[in-house]
Design an enzyme around this catalytic site. Sequence first.
Site, PDB file in Angstrom:
ATOM      1  N   SER A 160      44.763  44.592  41.881  1.00 34.41           N
ATOM      2  CA  SER A 160      44.213  43.543  43.038  1.00 34.41           C
ATOM      3  C   SER A 160      43.661  42.777  42.312  1.00 34.41           C
ATOM      4  O   SER A 160      43.311  42.524  40.966  1.00 34.41           O
ATOM      5  CB  SER A 160      42.857  44.669  43.381  1.00 34.41           C
ATOM      6  OG  SER A 160      42.427  43.782  43.905  1.00 34.41           O
ATOM      7  N   TYR A 186      34.812  49.117  40.187  1.00 39.13           N
ATOM      8  CA  TYR A 186      36.127  48.298  40.802  1.00 39.13           C
ATOM      9  C   TYR A 186      37.147  47.989  40.178  1.00 39.13           C
ATOM     10  O   TYR A 186      38.391  47.968  40.146  1.00 39.13           O
ATOM     11  CB  TYR A 186      36.577  48.355  42.658  1.00 39.13           C
ATOM     12  CG  TYR A 186      37.447  47.679  43.355  1.00 39.13           C
ATOM     13  CD1 TYR A 186      38.558  48.389  43.553  1.00 39.13           C
ATOM     14  CD2 TYR A 186      37.853  46.387  43.588  1.00 39.13           C
ATOM     15  CE1 TYR A 186      39.434  48.820  44.097  1.00 39.13           C
ATOM     16  CE2 TYR A 186      38.610  46.259  43.784  1.00 39.13           C
ATOM     17  CZ  TYR A 186      39.801  46.885  44.445  1.00 39.13           C
ATOM     18  OH  TYR A 186      41.058  46.734  44.854  1.00 39.13           O
TER      19      TYR A 186
END
Length: 320
Positions: A160, A186
């Site tokens: 990501s 994350y």
Amino acid sequence: MPSIQAPIDSPFGYRSTAMEVVAGIDFSGKHAVVTGGYSGIGTETVRALAAAGAEVIVGARRPETAQEVLDDLEGNIEILPLDLSDPQSIDTFARSVGERTDALDFLINNAAIMASPLQRDARGYEMQFATNHLGHFQLTARLWPLLKKAGAARVVALSSVGHRLNGLDLDDPNWERREYEKWPAYGQAKSANALFALQLDKLAKSHGVRSFSLHPGAIATPLQRHLTMEEQTAMGWYDAEGNVNELFKSTEEGASTTVWCATSPQLDGMGGVYCEDCNIAAPSDPGVRGKGVDPHVRDEGLAEALWAKSEELTGVTFRP
């Protein structure tokens, strides 16, 4: 050495869909595994691969829900239980895949959680790192004999743009000595996904197996389940009336880069690169949000160190 991290002349782009990427391609007789292939862009990844003739096995933490979602899709699709935070579940899933095929052409490490509150798996590992990275590391290791048997397999790791939020702290990957922060956690997990693909490609390419990582784009999916609408509005994902940002991709568009990495003949003989918008990504520009790849996930030394740490944490020796 990995392939050069620079865009190529791709016929697809930002608004391309997964079905457009596989148009005219016949994958009859090919086998694919897609983790989390029953939600968001995972569903569209399964739809495209199955439509092109591949036999697709979906690893699902909630098999009953997966069945409801995937029932209407055309093609040869099978659902098997898989919990990436549970080592025993991973091993059971891999054995079940091996009972169904002796070769695996595509492994799509798609499943993920994002910005969750602090949770730990049964081993005490931080859940984002455990699920997004360590679970897929173990799964790929267990499926390695099938990938090698295929002769020209591809492994696709969904990273990501979130990798730009935080690097990788191998001294404290599980947030045992730091105060937990959901977004840096994350970012660390997504950095690990890209570094995993970099090192896997280095180790596996002599067997004909190539690996890619990617940013699918900004998409409104159940991945945001841990975020309030207030948080998402503050980040510009929705406006005050609850309308999604017009720059967001649809799920069909969001799955396109995954499918492009897995199937594009333009990537034959290539690997180890981070992709976005159906192309190899350019190096990031600090002044540009939402695009590009940061240097830390192109660091071959860090990728090698992460691999060793992953073997230590999982107890899985994985040497392709």
